[in-house]
Design a protein around this motif. Sequence first.
Motif, PDB file in Angstrom:
ATOM      1  N   PRO A 148       0.758  -1.101  -0.001  1.00  0.00           N
ATOM      2  CA  PRO A 148       0.176  -0.060   0.063  1.00  0.00           C
ATOM      3  C   PRO A 148       0.786   1.239   0.179  1.00  0.00           C
ATOM      4  O   PRO A 148       2.173   1.037  -0.084  1.00  0.00           O
ATOM      5  CB  PRO A 148      -0.818  -0.125   1.366  1.00  0.00           C
ATOM      6  CG  PRO A 148       0.100  -0.955   2.175  1.00  0.00           C
ATOM      7  CD  PRO A 148       1.073  -1.967   1.259  1.00  0.00           C
ATOM      8  N   ARG A 149       0.169   2.263  -0.222  1.00  0.00           N
ATOM      9  CA  ARG A 149       0.854   3.683  -0.007  1.00  0.00           C
ATOM     10  C   ARG A 149       1.681   3.977   1.175  1.00  0.00           C
ATOM     11  O   ARG A 149       1.245   3.413   2.285  1.00  0.00           O
ATOM     12  CB  ARG A 149      -0.141   4.685  -0.273  1.00  0.00           C
ATOM     13  CG  ARG A 149       0.587   6.060  -0.218  1.00  0.00           C
ATOM     14  CD  ARG A 149      -0.736   7.115  -0.476  1.00  0.00           C
ATOM     15  NE  ARG A 149      -1.410   6.712  -1.661  1.00  0.00           N
ATOM     16  CZ  ARG A 149      -1.410   7.378  -2.921  1.00  0.00           C
ATOM     17  NH1 ARG A 149      -0.296   8.181  -3.112  1.00  0.00           N
ATOM     18  NH2 ARG A 149      -2.229   6.846  -3.424  1.00  0.00           N
ATOM     19  N   ASN A 150       2.803   4.487   1.010  1.00  0.00           N
ATOM     20  CA  ASN A 150       3.784   4.955   2.230  1.00  0.00           C
ATOM     21  C   ASN A 150       3.857   3.683   3.053  1.00  0.00           C
ATOM     22  O   ASN A 150       4.391   3.562   4.438  1.00  0.00           O
ATOM     23  CB  ASN A 150       2.919   5.649   3.190  1.00  0.00           C
ATOM     24  CG  ASN A 150       2.669   6.934   2.386  1.00  0.00           C
ATOM     25  OD1 ASN A 150       3.541   7.645   1.618  1.00  0.00           O
ATOM     26  ND2 ASN A 150       1.619   7.689   2.847  1.00  0.00           N
ATOM     27  N   LEU A 201      12.598  -0.559   3.379  1.00  0.00           N
ATOM     28  CA  LEU A 201      12.403  -0.084   2.115  1.00  0.00           C
ATOM     29  C   LEU A 201      11.012   0.426   1.865  1.00  0.00           C
ATOM     30  O   LEU A 201      10.052  -0.184   1.969  1.00  0.00           O
ATOM     31  CB  LEU A 201      12.338  -1.149   0.978  1.00  0.00           C
ATOM     32  CG  LEU A 201      12.173  -0.855  -0.602  1.00  0.00           C
ATOM     33  CD1 LEU A 201      13.435   0.145  -1.050  1.00  0.00           C
ATOM     34  CD2 LEU A 201      12.305  -2.223  -1.409  1.00  0.00           C
ATOM     35  N   GLY A 202      10.902   2.112   1.510  1.00  0.00           N
ATOM     36  CA  GLY A 202       9.793   2.534   1.684  1.00  0.00           C
ATOM     37  C   GLY A 202       9.399   2.744   0.246  1.00  0.00           C
ATOM     38  O   GLY A 202      10.013   3.042  -0.564  1.00  0.00           O
ATOM     39  N   VAL A 203       7.918   2.824   0.067  1.00  0.00           N
ATOM     40  CA  VAL A 203       7.470   3.240  -1.239  1.00  0.00           C
ATOM     41  C   VAL A 203       6.391   4.360  -0.922  1.00  0.00           C
ATOM     42  O   VAL A 203       5.486   4.352  -0.006  1.00  0.00           O
ATOM     43  CB  VAL A 203       6.827   2.054  -1.705  1.00  0.00           C
ATOM     44  CG1 VAL A 203       7.652   0.983  -2.414  1.00  0.00           C
ATOM     45  CG2 VAL A 203       5.827   1.397  -0.899  1.00  0.00           C
ATOM     46  N   LYS A 204       6.314   5.383  -1.946  1.00  0.00           N
ATOM     47  CA  LYS A 204       5.358   6.482  -1.690  1.00  0.00           C
ATOM     48  C   LYS A 204       4.198   6.173  -1.968  1.00  0.00           C
ATOM     49  O   LYS A 204       3.079   6.547  -1.428  1.00  0.00           O
ATOM     50  CB  LYS A 204       5.917   7.632  -2.378  1.00  0.00           C
ATOM     51  CG  LYS A 204       7.229   8.165  -1.882  1.00  0.00           C
ATOM     52  CD  LYS A 204       7.601   9.532  -2.707  1.00  0.00           C
ATOM     53  CE  LYS A 204       9.149  10.085  -2.100  1.00  0.00           C
ATOM     54  NZ  LYS A 204       9.437  11.278  -2.901  1.00  0.00           N
ATOM     55  N   GLY A 205       4.027   5.438  -3.264  1.00  0.00           N
ATOM     56  CA  GLY A 205       2.484   5.025  -3.614  1.00  0.00           C
ATOM     57  C   GLY A 205       2.348   3.746  -3.774  1.00  0.00           C
ATOM     58  O   GLY A 205       3.090   2.839  -3.276  1.00  0.00           O
TER      59      GLY A 205
END
Length: 229
Positions: A148-150, A201-205
């Motif tokens: 999911p986002r963030n 590891l982070g994802v913005k969207g």
Amino acid sequence: MLSAPRAVLPLLALLCAACAGRGPTTSSPPPSAQLVKSPLSARGAYRLHRDADQAYVPPGPAPTPARAVTLPLHVQPPLPDPQAKRLFLGSVTEPATSLLTSSEPPRVLALALAGTARGEALGLQADGLPQSAILHEGESARLPVAMPRNACVTYIAQGGIGVVELDLFLTTTLEGGALRVVGEDVREGPIAVIGGKEGCLGVKGPFVGDLHVQVRKGEGQILVRRYRR
């Protein structure tokens, strides 16, 4: 009785007076000549002076003050092995084994994965059950993933007996079909991690992609698990 002539008498009187004034030749020296240190005190003073010369050490250069060493707050991780990435990209289009959910993995392998997670996924929670596969050298397994986002995640792959070198890659497919590697393992040995001690590891969207585990050397069973914040 003979008598001296009258002209000689004054001369005799002067000689007698001179002899009386000189005095005896063995007389003591004047008081000032007696003011000499005793031999003992003189030797003692010499000994003190000699000892002082022996004990004296000329001063050397001033010591350099110790400097405080400041360690960096964050140690940069090692760089990925380019050979691992070349092997992966060269075989990514080939059919891959699927990572399957393992509700009862081998006990020893499960304990090893849990021990690795205590150091690499500190503060994160296990997300789902571990995934398992048996791979030979040069083979890889694939697992579709979605985040999911963030989201901020860490992936850990633990190799069992016989696995010598294990690699882990996280990819996504761009528009036009190009493959992009968004995360990869940088360690050596039978353990592969994406994220970990260097940070999750982070994802913005929202993210959709694939997780690939590759046995570069050796063969055996592997366990893969995701941890998230």
